[in-house]
Motif scaffolding. Structure first.
Motif, PDB file in Angstrom:
ATOM      1  N   THR A   1     -12.059  -9.969  -6.165  1.00  0.00           N
ATOM      2  CA  THR A   1     -11.581  -8.627  -5.846  1.00  0.00           C
ATOM      3  C   THR A   1     -11.264  -8.488  -4.359  1.00  0.00           C
ATOM      4  OG1 THR A   1     -12.924  -7.694  -7.645  1.00  0.00           O
ATOM      5  CG2 THR A   1     -12.109  -6.167  -5.982  1.00  0.00           C
ATOM      6  N   LEU A   2     -10.099  -7.912  -4.070  1.00  0.00           N
ATOM      7  CA  LEU A   2      -9.758  -7.517  -2.711  1.00  0.00           C
ATOM      8  C   LEU A   2     -10.198  -6.071  -2.513  1.00  0.00           C
ATOM      9  CD1 LEU A   2      -6.053  -8.807  -2.563  1.00  0.00           C
ATOM     10  CD2 LEU A   2      -8.119 -10.061  -1.926  1.00  0.00           C
ATOM     11  N   ILE A   3     -10.813  -5.786  -1.382  1.00  0.00           N
ATOM     12  CA  ILE A   3     -11.313  -4.443  -1.105  1.00  0.00           C
ATOM     13  C   ILE A   3     -10.773  -3.992   0.240  1.00  0.00           C
ATOM     14  CG2 ILE A   3     -13.364  -3.002  -0.768  1.00  0.00           C
ATOM     15  CD1 ILE A   3     -14.927  -5.099  -2.405  1.00  0.00           C
ATOM     16  N   MET A   4     -10.131  -2.823   0.268  1.00  0.00           N
ATOM     17  CA  MET A   4      -9.691  -2.272   1.543  1.00  0.00           C
ATOM     18  C   MET A   4     -10.143  -0.819   1.656  1.00  0.00           C
ATOM     19  SD  MET A   4      -5.528  -1.878   1.037  1.00  0.00           S
ATOM     20  CE  MET A   4      -5.288  -3.612   0.677  1.00  0.00           C
ATOM     21  N   LYS A   5     -10.528  -0.429   2.854  1.00  0.00           N
ATOM     22  CA  LYS A   5     -10.924   0.947   3.121  1.00  0.00           C
ATOM     23  C   LYS A   5      -9.672   1.810   3.231  1.00  0.00           C
ATOM     24  CE  LYS A   5     -15.293  -0.248   3.806  1.00  0.00           C
ATOM     25  NZ  LYS A   5     -16.407   0.168   2.924  1.00  0.00           N
TER      26      LYS A   5
ATOM     27  N   GLU B   1     -10.301  12.642   3.217  1.00  0.00           N
ATOM     28  CA  GLU B   1     -11.017  11.882   2.196  1.00  0.00           C
ATOM     29  C   GLU B   1     -11.059  10.419   2.597  1.00  0.00           C
ATOM     30  OE1 GLU B   1     -10.003  12.420  -2.057  1.00  0.00           O
ATOM     31  OE2 GLU B   1      -9.708  10.242  -2.045  1.00  0.00           O
ATOM     32  N   MET B   2     -12.200   9.773   2.350  1.00  0.00           N
ATOM     33  CA  MET B   2     -12.368   8.357   2.648  1.00  0.00           C
ATOM     34  C   MET B   2     -12.846   7.645   1.393  1.00  0.00           C
ATOM     35  SD  MET B   2     -14.181   8.699   6.396  1.00  0.00           S
ATOM     36  CE  MET B   2     -14.021   6.932   6.721  1.00  0.00           C
ATOM     37  N   GLY B   3     -12.523   6.361   1.297  1.00  0.00           N
ATOM     38  CA  GLY B   3     -12.953   5.608   0.132  1.00  0.00           C
ATOM     39  C   GLY B   3     -12.493   4.165   0.196  1.00  0.00           C
ATOM     40  N   GLU B   4     -12.400   3.556  -0.968  1.00  0.00           N
ATOM     41  CA  GLU B   4     -11.988   2.163  -1.070  1.00  0.00           C
ATOM     42  C   GLU B   4     -10.976   2.004  -2.204  1.00  0.00           C
ATOM     43  OE1 GLU B   4     -16.132  -0.075   0.327  1.00  0.00           O
ATOM     44  OE2 GLU B   4     -15.518  -0.109  -1.791  1.00  0.00           O
ATOM     45  N   ILE B   5     -10.084   1.039  -2.023  1.00  0.00           N
ATOM     46  CA  ILE B   5      -9.193   0.608  -3.094  1.00  0.00           C
ATOM     47  C   ILE B   5      -9.598  -0.810  -3.475  1.00  0.00           C
ATOM     48  CG2 ILE B   5      -6.827   0.155  -3.806  1.00  0.00           C
ATOM     49  CD1 ILE B   5      -7.228   3.035  -3.313  1.00  0.00           C
ATOM     50  N   HIS B   6      -9.871  -1.023  -4.756  1.00  0.00           N
ATOM     51  CA  HIS B   6     -10.259  -2.339  -5.253  1.00  0.00           C
ATOM     52  C   HIS B   6      -9.090  -2.943  -6.032  1.00  0.00           C
ATOM     53  CE1 HIS B   6     -14.923  -1.845  -5.053  1.00  0.00           C
ATOM     54  NE2 HIS B   6     -14.317  -1.292  -4.012  1.00  0.00           N
ATOM     55  N   PHE B   7      -8.732  -4.159  -5.664  1.00  0.00           N
ATOM     56  CA  PHE B   7      -7.693  -4.907  -6.368  1.00  0.00           C
ATOM     57  C   PHE B   7      -8.375  -6.108  -7.026  1.00  0.00           C
ATOM     58  CE2 PHE B   7      -5.825  -2.827  -2.708  1.00  0.00           C
ATOM     59  CZ  PHE B   7      -4.688  -2.227  -3.212  1.00  0.00           C
ATOM     60  N   LYS B   8      -8.639  -5.993  -8.301  1.00  0.00           N
ATOM     61  CA  LYS B   8      -9.342  -7.050  -9.028  1.00  0.00           C
ATOM     62  C   LYS B   8      -8.341  -7.944  -9.753  1.00  0.00           C
ATOM     63  CE  LYS B   8     -13.101  -7.829 -12.333  1.00  0.00           C
ATOM     64  NZ  LYS B   8     -14.115  -7.177 -13.213  1.00  0.00           N
TER      65      LYS B   8
ATOM     66  N   ARG C   1      -4.090   5.921   5.195  1.00  0.00           N
ATOM     67  CA  ARG C   1      -4.165   4.739   6.053  1.00  0.00           C
ATOM     68  C   ARG C   1      -5.145   3.756   5.437  1.00  0.00           C
ATOM     69  NH1 ARG C   1      -5.188   8.781  11.034  1.00  0.00           N
ATOM     70  NH2 ARG C   1      -3.095   9.686  11.144  1.00  0.00           N
ATOM     71  N   TYR C   2      -4.766   2.492   5.444  1.00  0.00           N
ATOM     72  CA  TYR C   2      -5.579   1.434   4.852  1.00  0.00           C
ATOM     73  C   TYR C   2      -5.957   0.429   5.938  1.00  0.00           C
ATOM     74  CZ  TYR C   2      -3.287   3.261   0.620  1.00  0.00           C
ATOM     75  OH  TYR C   2      -2.786   4.081  -0.376  1.00  0.00           O
ATOM     76  N   ASN C   3      -7.204  -0.060   5.883  1.00  0.00           N
ATOM     77  CA  ASN C   3      -7.643  -1.063   6.855  1.00  0.00           C
ATOM     78  C   ASN C   3      -8.890  -1.771   6.342  1.00  0.00           C
ATOM     79  OD1 ASN C   3      -9.779   0.821   7.426  1.00  0.00           O
ATOM     80  ND2 ASN C   3      -8.376   1.889   8.807  1.00  0.00           N
ATOM     81  N   ASN C   4      -9.441  -2.646   7.193  1.00  0.00           N
ATOM     82  CA  ASN C   4     -10.705  -3.350   6.907  1.00  0.00           C
ATOM     83  C   ASN C   4     -10.684  -4.084   5.563  1.00  0.00           C
ATOM     84  OD1 ASN C   4     -11.867  -2.442   9.328  1.00  0.00           O
ATOM     85  ND2 ASN C   4     -12.557  -0.541   8.367  1.00  0.00           N
ATOM     86  N   LEU C   5      -9.685  -4.923   5.376  1.00  0.00           N
ATOM     87  CA  LEU C   5      -9.580  -5.707   4.146  1.00  0.00           C
ATOM     88  C   LEU C   5     -10.682  -6.763   4.081  1.00  0.00           C
ATOM     89  CD1 LEU C   5      -7.906  -6.514   1.596  1.00  0.00           C
ATOM     90  CD2 LEU C   5      -6.653  -8.084   3.089  1.00  0.00           C
ATOM     91  N   SER C   6     -11.319  -6.868   2.927  1.00  0.00           N
ATOM     92  CA  SER C   6     -12.334  -7.893   2.696  1.00  0.00           C
ATOM     93  C   SER C   6     -12.232  -8.337   1.243  1.00  0.00           C
ATOM     94  CB  SER C   6     -13.743  -7.360   2.996  1.00  0.00           C
ATOM     95  OG  SER C   6     -14.065  -6.285   2.118  1.00  0.00           O
TER      96      SER C   6
ATOM     97  N   THR D   1       0.819  -1.217   0.000  1.00  0.00           N
ATOM     98  CA  THR D   1       0.000   0.000   0.000  1.00  0.00           C
ATOM     99  C   THR D   1       0.852   1.267   0.000  1.00  0.00           C
ATOM    100  OG1 THR D   1      -0.252  -0.248   2.415  1.00  0.00           O
ATOM    101  CG2 THR D   1      -2.054  -1.016   1.029  1.00  0.00           C
ATOM    102  N   ASN D   2       2.107   1.196   0.380  1.00  0.00           N
ATOM    103  CA  ASN D   2       2.987   2.358   0.243  1.00  0.00           C
ATOM    104  C   ASN D   2       3.149   2.731  -1.231  1.00  0.00           C
ATOM    105  OD1 ASN D   2       3.577   2.710   3.024  1.00  0.00           O
ATOM    106  ND2 ASN D   2       5.044   1.033   2.927  1.00  0.00           N
ATOM    107  N   GLU D   3       3.256   1.727  -2.088  1.00  0.00           N
ATOM    108  CA  GLU D   3       3.359   1.983  -3.521  1.00  0.00           C
ATOM    109  C   GLU D   3       2.028   2.485  -4.085  1.00  0.00           C
ATOM    110  OE1 GLU D   3       4.740  -1.619  -5.274  1.00  0.00           O
ATOM    111  OE2 GLU D   3       6.704  -1.548  -4.296  1.00  0.00           O
TER     112      GLU D   3
END
Length: 228
Positions: free
Chosen positions: A184-188, A202-209, A174-179, A159-161
Motif C-alpha cells: 500500500t502507498l500512503i500519502m497525507k 480537513e486532514m487525513g490519508e489516501i491509501h493506494f492498495k 494538498r498531498y505530501n509525505n508519501l510512504s 492526485t488531481n484526478e
C-alpha cells in the motif's frame, strides 16, 4: 508438523491478507527537475544553464534548440526525462530513452522518487511542491508512473484526478509525505474550501492498495476528522 505449517499458513492468510502480496520499498529520492524564470524563456540558451536543472541526473544532453534528455540511473534501471522547449514549455516526458514509451507530465518543478517492488514493477513518484508558480504548476501533489516488468511505462496515479473523484468541488487539496506499508502507498492530505468559509480544514490519508488481480491500485480516503 504438517498440521502446524498448515495452521500457520491459514492464520497468515486469514489475518494479514498480505503474506503473498506485492511489497513496496520506501520512496527514495533520485533527483529534481526545475525550470526557472518562466518569463525569461525566450532568452535561454545552452550557454545559460540556469534556465533548467536536472539535479542528481547521471547524464544530461541539451541541444542548441533546447531539446533536453536527462538520464537518472543506469542500464535497464534508468529513467529518462525528455523536454522540448519549442514543442511545450511546461511538459516533460518520462520513461524510456524511446519517446514512444514515455508518460507526459505537466509542470515546472518536480522531485523524483523511486519505489522498488519484489515483482518487477518499479514506481516513480513525482512530487510537485507547493507555492512554486501556482498559475502554471499543478497543486501540491503526486503523479506516480510505473515501469512494468516488460519495460512499458504507464501512469498509475494522478492526485488531481483523486481530488476530482473523492472530494467536493471548489476544495483545494494538498498531498505530501508519501510512504509505503506492505503493498500500500500512503500519502497525507489536507484540504480547505477557499471559496466557502463554512467548510473547515480537513486532514487525513489516501491509501493506494495494490490489487494483484486488477494489476492496479484500489483507492481509499481516510479522514482524520470524520473517520470515513
Amino acid at each position: 508438523m504438517r498440521r502446524f505449517l498448515g495452521l500457520m499458513m491459514f492464520i497468515c492468510l486469514l489475518f494479514s491478507g498480505n503474506c503473498f502480496a506485492m511489497q513496496f520499498s520506501q520512496p527514495e529520492e533520485i533527483g529534481k527537475i526545475n525550470i526557472w524564470h518562466p518569463p525569461l524563456w525566450h532568452s535561454l540558451s545552452p550557454k545559460d544553464p540556469q534556465g533548467i536543472t536536472f539535479n542528481k541526473a547521471t547524464e544530461v544532453f541539451i541541444s542548441p534548440s533546447w531539446e533536453c534528455l536527462a538520464r537518472f540511473g543506469n542500464d535497464e534501471d534508468a529513467l529518462y526525462v525528455h523536454y522540448y522547449r519549442k514543442k511545450d514549455k511546461t511538459k516533460f516526458y518520462l520513461g524510456s530513452e524511446n519517446l514512444k514509451n514515455t508518460v507526459s507530465i505537466n509542470g515546472l518543478n518536480f522531485t523524483l522518487f523511486k519505489i522498488n517492488t519484489d515483482e518487477g514493477l518499479t514506481l516513480y513518484p513525482l512530487y510537485t511542491p507547493y507555492k512554486i508558480i501556482r498559475t502554471r504548476n499543478p497543486p501540491e501533489g503526486y503523479t506516480i508512473i510505473g515501469r512494468k516488468s516488460n519495460g512499458i511505462f504507464i501512469n498509475y496515479i494522478d492526485t488531481n484526478e483523486v481530488t476530482e473523484k473523492y472530494f467536493p468541488p471548489d476544495v483545494t487539496v494538498r498531498y505530501n509525505n508519501l510512504s509505503t506499508q506492505g503493498n500500500t502507498l500512503i500519502m497525507k492530505y489536507n484540504c480547505v474550501d477557499e471559496k466557502h468559509s463554512a467548510f473547515k480544514r480537513e486532514m487525513g490519508e489516501i491509501h493506494f492498495k495494490w490489487n494483484d488481480k486488477a494489476q492496479w491500485f484500489d483507492v481509499k480516503r481516510i479522514s482524520n476528522d470524520t473517520g470515513r
